[in-house]
Design a protein around this motif. Structure first.
Motif, PDB file in Angstrom:
ATOM      1  N   ILE A 140       0.837  -1.213   0.000  1.00 19.22           N
ATOM      2  CA  ILE A 140       0.000   0.000   0.000  1.00 19.22           C
ATOM      3  C   ILE A 140       0.866   1.254   0.000  1.00 19.22           C
ATOM      4  CG2 ILE A 140      -1.674   1.347   1.372  1.00 19.22           C
ATOM      5  CD1 ILE A 140      -2.724  -1.319   2.499  1.00 19.22           C
ATOM      6  N   GLY A 191      -2.563  -1.182  -3.600  1.00 25.57           N
ATOM      7  CA  GLY A 191      -3.586  -0.265  -3.106  1.00 25.57           C
ATOM      8  C   GLY A 191      -3.016   1.099  -2.790  1.00 25.57           C
ATOM      9  N   ALA A 238      -6.321  -0.977  -6.098  1.00 23.14           N
ATOM     10  CA  ALA A 238      -7.466  -0.429  -5.364  1.00 23.14           C
ATOM     11  C   ALA A 238      -7.127   0.966  -4.851  1.00 23.14           C
ATOM     12  CB  ALA A 238      -7.820  -1.350  -4.196  1.00 23.14           C
ATOM     13  N   LEU A 279     -10.103  -0.372   2.009  1.00 20.74           N
ATOM     14  CA  LEU A 279      -9.046  -0.536   1.003  1.00 20.74           C
ATOM     15  C   LEU A 279      -8.536  -1.979   0.998  1.00 20.74           C
ATOM     16  CD1 LEU A 279      -7.105   0.744  -1.081  1.00 20.74           C
ATOM     17  CD2 LEU A 279      -5.568   1.293   0.824  1.00 20.74           C
ATOM     18  N   MET A 282      -8.565  -4.523  -2.190  1.00 26.23           N
ATOM     19  CA  MET A 282      -7.315  -5.106  -2.691  1.00 26.23           C
ATOM     20  C   MET A 282      -7.437  -6.628  -2.813  1.00 26.23           C
ATOM     21  SD  MET A 282      -4.599  -2.893  -0.458  1.00 26.23           S
ATOM     22  CE  MET A 282      -3.229  -4.027  -0.699  1.00 26.23           C
TER      23      MET A 282
END
Lengths: 213, 213
Positions: free
Chosen positions: A149, A173, A189, B202, B206
């Motif tokens: 992330i 993400g 995402a 999130l 993902m």
């Protein structure tokens, strides 16, 4: 866990809230809860709660209620919180620092592995024991450390470019705090957090209360 | 503006987003937009857009579309953003400082008048030209300056107590960033911001993308 494909985004957005309340109940030593009791606590209707949880096969038993621990674990698994995520922060200003300092993320399995910055005065310092590194080296770092992330705490103008670089480097993400909606390829995402939206909702509700008087 | 009493909270939560996109359109010199064009831009369906805006009497004209400036001004008025709000921040840590530094709030009519803290090392410093004052004096300050909104950037444990004091002092709204749901008397509006909820959403998305592959 029963797999379901058509869970609406609205339901997904409520799950973290269910989970928070279930954690509080666990801390208080509560083993089970009925949808009516849960309703009074969380502020959704009992039928909303039953409907939401039915999306996942339903975990309640008639006349018994929900197992607090069981439901907590199921929701955690649905959200994917039963594993670990590695994160980097881009932007070491106040917001980046605030996020780096929020240690309760780490407990929840979200580990900040590095902070990146273009300002040379900030490169090299440590925030909550996490090193601030030169933004130039971010692609290599994300690749080498399998970062999941990217957290964007930059200005509005830099945000999309930073997002593109993070996607190129391979994150799955993006958690974006810059006040602009970022776009990502479909394999990445994105959660755009617009903090000021909640301030505007607050203004609405304040005026509503005043009008009702 | 046509007054309507039964606008759902879900619609209200979408209005700040409409407003942000309308502002961007204004900046680009766009005068009018159809619900279909708006749909492609904002990511809601055209029928959702028409339905949402009909709540307020609807501002579109058949075959013409929406006036960007007109709609922007109407939504601003509905949200109550056509006036000024005075705010105080409680807690001068990273998060309090990040909010004090977000100058775009001020442009939108939300003015931070003071920051309050219990840590003596922070009392007396200035953040973005705003003085950090002793939390002991907060009630007097809120009363004397007719503060509208209290922003809570404290720890979870201190949050409800701070909220109670701010309500006692006379604020009309609370914007809470502490990771706990705060309760207020019905005359005080509340927005509890749980930043980590969006991180959990999130994680879900993902994993969803990964499963679909």
């Amino acid at each position: 866990m029963k797999k379901q494909d058509k869970i609406s985004n609205a339901v997904i957005k409520r799950l973290p809230r269910y989970r928070r309340y279930l954690k509080e109940l666990q801390k208080k030593g509560v083993d089970k809860i009925s949808s009516n009791e849960f309703s009074r606590l969380i502020g959704y209707t009992a039928s909303q709660i039953r409907q939401d949880l039915n999306n996942f096969g339903g975990f309640g038993q008639q006349g018994y209620g929900y197992s607090v621990e069981g439901l907590y674990n199921e929701i955690s698994a649905i959200l994917g919180l039963d594993r670990q995520y590695k994160m980097v922060i881009v932007g070491a200003g106040n917001l980046g620092q605030a996020i780096a300092n929020h240690t309760y993320y780490y407990k929840a399995g979200f580990v900040v592995c590095g902070i990146f910055e273009i300002n040379p005065r900030l490169i090299g310092i440590k925030i909550n024991d996490i090193e601030v590194m030169d933004y130039e080296n971010i692609v290599q770092f994300v690749e080498d450390n399998n970062i999941d992330i990217g957290i964007i705490c930059t200005t509005k103008d830099a945000a999309q470019e930073v997002a593109d670089k993070l996607c190129f480097a391979g994150v799955r993400g993006l958690w974006n705090f810059a006040p602009v909606d970022i776009e990502t390829p479909s394999r990445v995402a994105i959660e755009n957090v617009h903090i000021s939206d909640s301030l505007h909702s607050l203004a609405y509700h304040m005026n509503k209360i005043r009008e009702e008087k």
